[in-house]
Scaffold this motif. Structure first.
Motif, mmCIF file in Angstrom:
data_model
loop_
_atom_site.group_PDB
_atom_site.id
_atom_site.type_symbol
_atom_site.label_atom_id
_atom_site.label_comp_id
_atom_site.label_asym_id
_atom_site.label_seq_id
_atom_site.Cartn_x
_atom_site.Cartn_y
_atom_site.Cartn_z
ATOM 1 N N ALA A 243 -66.216 61.537 44.383
ATOM 2 C CA ALA A 243 -67.076 62.623 43.860
ATOM 3 C C ALA A 243 -66.293 64.119 44.191
ATOM 4 C CB ALA A 243 -68.350 62.574 44.254
ATOM 5 N N ASP A 244 -66.046 64.277 45.352
ATOM 6 C CA ASP A 244 -65.668 65.597 45.749
ATOM 7 C C ASP A 244 -64.272 66.049 44.961
ATOM 8 O OD1 ASP A 244 -67.444 65.861 47.507
ATOM 9 O OD2 ASP A 244 -66.499 65.295 49.295
ATOM 10 N N TYR A 245 -63.363 64.725 44.756
ATOM 11 C CA TYR A 245 -62.030 65.142 43.916
ATOM 12 C C TYR A 245 -62.611 65.507 42.618
ATOM 13 C CZ TYR A 245 -58.551 63.760 40.959
ATOM 14 O OH TYR A 245 -57.595 64.013 39.824
ATOM 15 N N ILE A 246 -63.270 64.645 41.787
ATOM 16 C CA ILE A 246 -63.710 65.140 40.476
ATOM 17 C C ILE A 246 -64.494 66.246 40.400
ATOM 18 C CG2 ILE A 246 -65.207 64.248 38.572
ATOM 19 C CD1 ILE A 246 -64.848 61.204 39.484
ATOM 20 N N ARG A 247 -65.185 66.665 41.340
ATOM 21 C CA ARG A 247 -65.741 68.074 41.114
ATOM 22 C C ARG A 247 -65.157 69.259 41.532
ATOM 23 N NH1 ARG A 247 -70.966 65.921 43.728
ATOM 24 N NH2 ARG A 247 -69.602 65.997 45.566
ATOM 25 N N SER A 248 -64.118 69.075 42.379
ATOM 26 C CA SER A 248 -63.385 70.239 43.068
ATOM 27 C C SER A 248 -62.038 70.345 42.700
ATOM 28 C CB SER A 248 -63.541 70.144 44.627
ATOM 29 O OG SER A 248 -64.771 70.228 44.935
ATOM 30 N N LYS B 43 -58.336 67.990 37.561
ATOM 31 C CA LYS B 43 -57.962 69.038 36.250
ATOM 32 C C LYS B 43 -58.730 68.639 35.217
ATOM 33 C CE LYS B 43 -54.795 71.443 38.506
ATOM 34 N NZ LYS B 43 -55.002 72.683 39.046
ATOM 35 N N ALA B 44 -59.183 69.542 34.285
ATOM 36 C CA ALA B 44 -59.893 69.272 33.095
ATOM 37 C C ALA B 44 -58.943 68.651 32.230
ATOM 38 C CB ALA B 44 -60.521 70.461 32.560
ATOM 39 N N THR B 45 -59.429 67.814 31.555
ATOM 40 C CA THR B 45 -58.452 66.975 30.445
ATOM 41 C C THR B 45 -59.238 67.072 29.130
ATOM 42 O OG1 THR B 45 -59.663 64.738 30.917
ATOM 43 C CG2 THR B 45 -57.549 65.361 32.128
ATOM 44 N N ALA B 46 -58.314 66.974 28.107
ATOM 45 C CA ALA B 46 -58.995 66.966 26.770
ATOM 46 C C ALA B 46 -59.468 65.585 26.314
ATOM 47 C CB ALA B 46 -58.082 67.724 25.601
ATOM 48 N N VAL B 47 -58.552 64.630 26.722
ATOM 49 C CA VAL B 47 -58.757 63.278 26.413
ATOM 50 C C VAL B 47 -58.666 62.155 27.440
ATOM 51 C CG1 VAL B 47 -57.502 61.320 24.824
ATOM 52 C CG2 VAL B 47 -57.383 63.912 24.272
ATOM 53 N N SER B 48 -58.235 62.229 28.467
ATOM 54 C CA SER B 48 -58.082 61.304 29.511
ATOM 55 C C SER B 48 -59.473 61.022 30.228
ATOM 56 C CB SER B 48 -57.065 61.519 30.305
ATOM 57 O OG SER B 48 -57.032 60.559 31.495
ATOM 58 N N VAL C 46 -55.790 61.956 37.600
ATOM 59 C CA VAL C 46 -54.875 62.293 36.630
ATOM 60 C C VAL C 46 -53.963 63.414 37.450
ATOM 61 C CG1 VAL C 46 -56.611 62.208 34.766
ATOM 62 C CG2 VAL C 46 -56.464 64.422 36.142
ATOM 63 N N ARG C 47 -53.093 63.492 36.620
ATOM 64 C CA ARG C 47 -51.925 64.676 37.255
ATOM 65 C C ARG C 47 -52.192 65.693 37.346
ATOM 66 N NH1 ARG C 47 -46.387 63.488 35.559
ATOM 67 N NH2 ARG C 47 -46.398 65.606 35.141
ATOM 68 N N HIS C 48 -51.781 66.684 38.339
ATOM 69 C CA HIS C 48 -52.243 67.929 38.675
ATOM 70 C C HIS C 48 -51.380 68.896 37.668
ATOM 71 C CE1 HIS C 48 -54.377 67.007 42.898
ATOM 72 N NE2 HIS C 48 -54.806 66.670 41.968
ATOM 73 N N TYR C 49 -50.373 68.317 37.445
ATOM 74 C CA TYR C 49 -49.315 69.118 36.521
ATOM 75 C C TYR C 49 -49.284 68.770 35.182
ATOM 76 C CZ TYR C 49 -48.252 70.702 41.316
ATOM 77 O OH TYR C 49 -48.716 71.312 42.577
ATOM 78 N N ALA C 50 -48.815 69.496 34.262
ATOM 79 C CA ALA C 50 -48.635 68.985 32.858
ATOM 80 C C ALA C 50 -47.831 68.097 32.813
ATOM 81 C CB ALA C 50 -48.112 70.227 32.077
#
Length: 167
Positions: free
Chosen positions: A59-64, A67-72, A77-81
């Motif tokens: 939860a801490d990771y997801i909240r803080s 990275k915001a994703t459009a689809v995934s 998820v990755r921190h970089y593009a």
């Protein structure tokens, strides 16, 4: 935060690396405190209790930090593009290796010993081999039987003295 949450999944739940990277946001049931594991080695779905410390780390990771994703819908998820790309297993292995190094365990490299440590903890706390098999999602109790080799304390408690040896 992401690496910590992933390693908690390995250490607390005995998940395989491939199962960690497959966790989706929809697999986390915060109300019931459960985690659904869909894509397992045995190709079955399991719902398991989510320990509080592991749930808090995720939860801490997801909240803080996620990275915001459009689809995934992947939890990790990755921190970089491209951030919409789920992590590969190699990134989890890197997180485990980095944790070993921080702990001064430079001779450790793999994530599988973490599964063994889960089994060892369960056996030492009095869980049966069947219960360990269920938690580790082994289809056969014979697969889990390899973990009896590591529970020396329990074996010593039931071992009989060798004939001809004075106790």
């Amino acid at each position: 935060m992401r690496d910590y949450a992933m390693v908690r999944c390995l250490v607390d739940l005995g998940l395989r690396v491939g199962e960690v990277v497959q966790i989706q946001l929809d697999d986390l049931n915060w109300r019931d405190g459960t985690l659904r594991i869909r894509r397992t080695k045995s190709r079955r779905m399991y719902v398991m209790p989510l320990p509080e410390a592991t749930g808090c780390a995720i939860a801490d990771y997801i909240r803080s930090a996620r990275k915001a994703t459009a689809v995934s819908r992947s939890a990790f998820v990755r921190h970089y593009a491209p951030v919409d790309t789920p992590l590969g297993t190699g990134r989890v292995h890197q997180a485990v290796h980095a944790a070993y190094v921080r702990a001064g365990l430079t001779n450790r490299t793999g994530s599988h010993p973490l599964r063994h440590s889960v089994a060892r903890r369960l056996l030492r706390s009095g869980s049966s081999l069947k219960e360990v098999a269920d938690i580790l999602r082994h289809r056969s109790i014979n697969t889990t039987a390899i973990y009896t080799k590591i529970d020396r304390r329990s074996l010593d408690a039931v071992a009989l003295p060798w004939l001809g040896r004075t106790s």
